[in-house]
Design an enzyme around this catalytic site. Structure first.
Site, mmCIF file in Angstrom:
data_model
loop_
_atom_site.group_PDB
_atom_site.id
_atom_site.type_symbol
_atom_site.label_atom_id
_atom_site.label_comp_id
_atom_site.label_asym_id
_atom_site.label_seq_id
_atom_site.Cartn_x
_atom_site.Cartn_y
_atom_site.Cartn_z
ATOM 1 N N LYS A 181 0.842 -1.283 0.165
ATOM 2 C CA LYS A 181 0.040 0.044 0.090
ATOM 3 C C LYS A 181 0.852 1.177 -0.050
ATOM 4 C CE LYS A 181 -4.317 1.195 2.327
ATOM 5 N NZ LYS A 181 -4.914 1.217 3.850
HETATM 6 C C1 E4P Z 1 -8.309 2.309 3.701
HETATM 7 O O1 E4P Z 1 -7.429 1.398 3.141
HETATM 8 C C2 E4P Z 1 -8.220 2.863 4.918
HETATM 9 O O2 E4P Z 1 -7.530 2.257 5.854
HETATM 10 C C3 E4P Z 1 -9.817 3.207 5.596
HETATM 11 O O3 E4P Z 1 -10.591 2.795 4.813
HETATM 12 C C4 E4P Z 1 -9.501 4.685 6.124
HETATM 13 O O4 E4P Z 1 -10.919 4.816 6.778
HETATM 14 P P1 E4P Z 1 -11.149 5.894 7.624
HETATM 15 O O5 E4P Z 1 -11.366 7.324 6.896
HETATM 16 O O6 E4P Z 1 -12.646 5.489 8.298
HETATM 17 O O7 E4P Z 1 -10.013 6.167 8.692
#
Ligand code: E4P
Length: 217
Positions: free
Chosen positions: A87
């Site tokens: 990622k």
């Molecule tokens: C995506 O990969 C992120 O980990 C995540 O969806 C972020 O979500 P949040 O905005 O609820 O922290």
């Protein structure tokens, strides 16, 4: 549509896996910290633990923010387990690193995507997944779902193979709306998946069936 769970909590991951509908996991440094997973070795071990619970892709985020460091860290993450997806943040060096990993056949997830232009760049760099954060857009009074629709249109126009991974999903209606818009994947908390189960007519209907069965037996 693939269902990913967005957590580093092993019991939630096991619960979703046991339901039989889980296709993968996404994590991020904040989710790791929330579970009290700190220190490089513990974090790496936790990724392997997650891979051993689920059958699908597990996104592991780099902490590095420069190209050379992202490549080094991403390679280390990718070597941990065949299910790991590297990622990368949607910054200039992240795009360059995405191209590097794509050329090497290592799967990537471009994260922190908030615009159609960023999603276009991610696809051009060969990302496996692009993660538009719909909940965080909603948080600032901007329609996150509209971004999913825009990216779907652009990717379909050019038959890009990058999968739209709707991220920052906060609740069950986000899941349904993303499915309507043709997102390839959604990642959300366990509650957003379990919420799909609920309907009062299912509960009252089942109660009546059981009650009638008891009357006749
Ligand atoms: C995506 O990969 C992120 O980990 C995540 O969806 C972020 O979500 P949040 O905005 O609820 O922290």
């Amino acid at each position: 549509m693939k269902f990913f769970i967005d957590t580093a909590n092993l019991s939630d991951i096991k619960e979703a896996q046991a339901l039989g509908v889980l296709d993968g996991v996404t994590t991020n440094p904040s989710l790791m910290a929330k579970e009290g997973i700190t220190g490089r070795n513990n974090i790496l071990k936790h990724y392997v633990d997650i891979c051993n619970i689920v059958d699908g892709d597990v996104s592991a985020e780099v902490i590095a923010t420069t190209y050379n460091e992202m490549v080094k860290e991403g390679e280390e993450l990718a070597e941990l387990h065949e299910q790991i997806v590297v990622k990368l943040p949607m910054i200039k060096d992240g795009v360059k690193a995405c191209r590097y990993f794509s050329n090497k056949g290592i799967r990537t997830n471009m994260t922190l995507v908030f615009s159609a232009g960023q999603a276009l760049l991610a696809a051009k760099a060969g990302a496996t997944y692009v993660s538009p954060f719909i909940g965080r857009l909603d948080d600032i009074s901007t329609d996150g779902l509209n971004l999913i629709a825009e990216i779907r249109l652009i990717y379909d126009n050019y038959s890009f193979e990058t999968q739209i991974l709707a991220a920052s999903v906060r609740h069950t209606m986000h899941v349904i709306d993303c499915a309507k818009l043709g997102a390839d994947v959604m990642t959300g908390p366990l509650s957003s998946i379990e919420g799909l189960l609920r309907h009062p007519l299912t509960d009252s209907g089942l109660a009546k069936f059981l009650e009638d069965y008891k009357k006749g037996n």
